[in-house]
Design a protein around this motif. Sequence first.
Motif, PDB file in Angstrom:
ATOM      1  N   MET A  59     104.065 -16.887  76.151  1.00 15.22           N
ATOM      2  CA  MET A  59     104.219 -16.654  77.586  1.00 15.22           C
ATOM      3  C   MET A  59     103.075 -17.332  78.347  1.00 15.22           C
ATOM      4  N   GLU A  60     103.452 -18.083  79.381  1.00 12.50           N
ATOM      5  CA  GLU A  60     102.406 -18.693  80.211  1.00 12.50           C
ATOM      6  C   GLU A  60     101.800 -17.599  81.093  1.00 12.50           C
ATOM      7  N   LYS A  61     100.456 -17.535  81.069  1.00  9.71           N
ATOM      8  CA  LYS A  61      99.773 -16.531  81.898  1.00  9.71           C
ATOM      9  C   LYS A  61      98.939 -17.256  82.933  1.00  9.71           C
ATOM     10  N   VAL A  62      99.342 -17.145  84.174  1.00  7.90           N
ATOM     11  CA  VAL A  62      98.624 -17.860  85.231  1.00  7.90           C
ATOM     12  C   VAL A  62      98.750 -17.070  86.530  1.00  7.90           C
ATOM     13  N   ASN A  63      97.661 -17.005  87.250  1.00 14.22           N
ATOM     14  CA  ASN A  63      97.658 -16.311  88.539  1.00 14.22           C
ATOM     15  C   ASN A  63      97.495 -17.339  89.647  1.00 14.22           C
ATOM     16  N   LYS A  64      98.478 -17.370  90.548  1.00 10.70           N
ATOM     17  CA  LYS A  64      98.490 -18.414  91.571  1.00 10.70           C
ATOM     18  C   LYS A  64      98.499 -17.806  92.975  1.00 10.70           C
TER      19      LYS A  64
ATOM     20  N   GLY B  63     113.521  -0.045  94.020  1.00  8.24           N
ATOM     21  CA  GLY B  63     114.421  -0.982  93.350  1.00  8.24           C
ATOM     22  C   GLY B  63     114.055  -2.433  93.637  1.00  8.24           C
ATOM     23  N   LYS B  64     113.316  -2.633  94.733  1.00  9.17           N
ATOM     24  CA  LYS B  64     112.874  -3.997  95.071  1.00  9.17           C
ATOM     25  C   LYS B  64     111.398  -4.166  94.770  1.00  9.17           C
ATOM     26  N   VAL B  65     110.664  -3.064  94.915  1.00  9.49           N
ATOM     27  CA  VAL B  65     109.208  -3.100  94.850  1.00  9.49           C
ATOM     28  C   VAL B  65     108.735  -1.970  93.942  1.00  9.49           C
ATOM     29  N   GLU B  66     107.698  -2.251  93.170  1.00 10.19           N
ATOM     30  CA  GLU B  66     107.086  -1.191  92.357  1.00 10.19           C
ATOM     31  C   GLU B  66     105.608  -1.104  92.665  1.00 10.19           C
ATOM     32  N   LEU B  67     105.065   0.083  92.506  1.00 11.66           N
ATOM     33  CA  LEU B  67     103.625   0.266  92.670  1.00 11.66           C
ATOM     34  C   LEU B  67     102.918  -0.195  91.400  1.00 11.66           C
ATOM     35  N   ALA B  68     101.757  -0.819  91.578  1.00 13.10           N
ATOM     36  CA  ALA B  68     100.945  -1.211  90.422  1.00 13.10           C
ATOM     37  C   ALA B  68      99.600  -0.507  90.543  1.00 13.10           C
ATOM     38  N   ASN B  69      99.323   0.378  89.626  1.00 14.36           N
ATOM     39  CA  ASN B  69      98.054   1.119  89.643  1.00 14.36           C
ATOM     40  C   ASN B  69      97.187   0.697  88.466  1.00 14.36           C
ATOM     41  N   GLY B  70      95.893   0.885  88.640  1.00 14.58           N
ATOM     42  CA  GLY B  70      94.972   0.608  87.535  1.00 14.58           C
ATOM     43  C   GLY B  70      94.032  -0.518  87.861  1.00 14.58           C
ATOM     44  N   THR B  71      93.251  -0.901  86.870  1.00 16.35           N
ATOM     45  CA  THR B  71      92.345  -2.034  87.061  1.00 16.35           C
ATOM     46  C   THR B  71      93.164  -3.327  87.019  1.00 16.35           C
ATOM     47  N   LEU B  72      92.548  -4.418  87.470  1.00 15.75           N
ATOM     48  CA  LEU B  72      93.304  -5.681  87.453  1.00 15.75           C
ATOM     49  C   LEU B  72      93.737  -6.061  86.033  1.00 15.75           C
ATOM     50  N   PRO B  73      92.868  -5.961  85.007  1.00 18.78           N
ATOM     51  CA  PRO B  73      93.345  -6.291  83.644  1.00 18.78           C
ATOM     52  C   PRO B  73      94.491  -5.373  83.207  1.00 18.78           C
ATOM     53  N   GLU B  74      94.422  -4.097  83.582  1.00 15.27           N
ATOM     54  CA  GLU B  74      95.515  -3.177  83.222  1.00 15.27           C
ATOM     55  C   GLU B  74      96.822  -3.588  83.911  1.00 15.27           C
ATOM     56  N   ILE B  75      96.706  -3.960  85.168  1.00  8.99           N
ATOM     57  CA  ILE B  75      97.912  -4.359  85.919  1.00  8.99           C
ATOM     58  C   ILE B  75      98.503  -5.644  85.323  1.00  8.99           C
ATOM     59  N   MET B  76      97.631  -6.606  85.020  1.00 10.98           N
ATOM     60  CA  MET B  76      98.135  -7.864  84.445  1.00 10.98           C
ATOM     61  C   MET B  76      98.785  -7.607  83.087  1.00 10.98           C
ATOM     62  N   ALA B  77      98.171  -6.721  82.289  1.00 12.72           N
ATOM     63  CA  ALA B  77      98.737  -6.401  80.964  1.00 12.72           C
ATOM     64  C   ALA B  77     100.104  -5.722  81.123  1.00 12.72           C
ATOM     65  N   LEU B  78     100.204  -4.824  82.089  1.00 13.75           N
ATOM     66  CA  LEU B  78     101.482  -4.139  82.347  1.00 13.75           C
ATOM     67  C   LEU B  78     102.574  -5.149  82.718  1.00 13.75           C
ATOM     68  N   LEU B  79     102.219  -6.077  83.606  1.00 18.33           N
ATOM     69  CA  LEU B  79     103.213  -7.067  84.041  1.00 18.33           C
ATOM     70  C   LEU B  79     103.588  -7.999  82.887  1.00 18.33           C
ATOM     71  N   GLN B  80     102.604  -8.323  82.054  1.00 20.73           N
ATOM     72  CA  GLN B  80     102.919  -9.181  80.893  1.00 20.73           C
ATOM     73  C   GLN B  80     103.870  -8.463  79.936  1.00 20.73           C
ATOM     74  N   ARG B  81     103.666  -7.155  79.764  1.00 22.12           N
ATOM     75  CA  ARG B  81     104.583  -6.395  78.888  1.00 22.12           C
ATOM     76  C   ARG B  81     106.009  -6.423  79.446  1.00 22.12           C
ATOM     77  N   LYS B  82     106.106  -6.544  80.762  1.00 20.04           N
ATOM     78  CA  LYS B  82     107.437  -6.631  81.382  1.00 20.04           C
ATOM     79  C   LYS B  82     107.976  -8.061  81.353  1.00 20.04           C
ATOM     80  N   GLY B  83     107.170  -8.989  80.831  1.00 19.13           N
ATOM     81  CA  GLY B  83     107.624 -10.385  80.717  1.00 19.13           C
ATOM     82  C   GLY B  83     107.203 -11.270  81.875  1.00 19.13           C
ATOM     83  N   PHE B  84     106.272 -10.759  82.706  1.00 18.50           N
ATOM     84  CA  PHE B  84     105.841 -11.520  83.876  1.00 18.50           C
ATOM     85  C   PHE B  84     104.424 -12.047  83.650  1.00 18.50           C
TER      86      PHE B  84
END
Length: 182
Positions: A1-6, A89-110
């Motif tokens: 998975m490509e991991k990049v923040n733009k 259904g369109k938007v979700e809340l993201a809680n936690g530290t930035l690494p936790e949030i990025m890890a959560l999104l990566q687990r979802k395939g993002f």
Amino acid sequence: MEKVNKVFIATSLDGYIADLDGKIDFLDTFPEINQIDSGYHSFLEKIDAILMGRKTFETVCGFGIDWPYKKPVFVISNTLSEIPEKYKGKVELANGTLPEIMALLQRKGFGRLYIDGGKTIQSFLQADFIDELVVTVVPILLGKGIPLFGPLESSLTFECKKTTLFLEKIVQNHFVRVRTQH
Ligand SMILES: NC(=O)c1ccc[n+]([C@@H]2O[C@H](COP(=O)([O-])OP(=O)(O)OC[C@H]3O[C@@H](n4cnc5c(N)ncnc54)[C@H](OP(=O)(O)O)[C@@H]3O)[C@@H](O)[C@H]2O)c1
């Protein structure tokens, strides 16, 4: 998975993304820019999800238009306890530290994230988590407003990979973070 923040954002000549009331009227200084392709849609095609600050989310909610995003949107906030009913259904809340949030999104395939909102971008830059910045500069001096950039613990170097001049008025620079190996 490509991991990049733009980042894809427009600023005034003096580096503001909105006025002090959060209004972005300055983006229409040269309204003809809205008639041409400034790369936003091709940028959106190359990201998996959008992570925006709570204030940018509230700005988008206030536009009074249909939800404008096709990609999943996550809102970063320490104060929102839930997403308003209308946006579920369109938007979700993201809680936690930035690494936790990025890890959560990566687990979802993002892995390829579009980071939006001044404070949010600043907190990503403070942690050196931004890889690419596309900054479109509208040549108007606002004198005051909400800044794109803020204090950093240490400097961050970018290379400018591309510059585009639109309508002989508006310049867009595409910066890529240079991380030297030690
Ligand atoms: N010119 C452009 O292209 C452009 C693009 C986007 C937005 N804008 C404008 O920019 C303005 C919003 O920018 P902004 O700098 O005021 O705010 P923002 O980044 O959109 O939102 C800030 C909020 O996001 C949350 N947040 C950010 N980083 C966080 C972190 N690391 N951890 C936890 N929560 C975090 C906090 O929410 P809580 O307070 O809920 O904890 C914070 O108050 C709006 O006026 C919008 O219209 C302009």
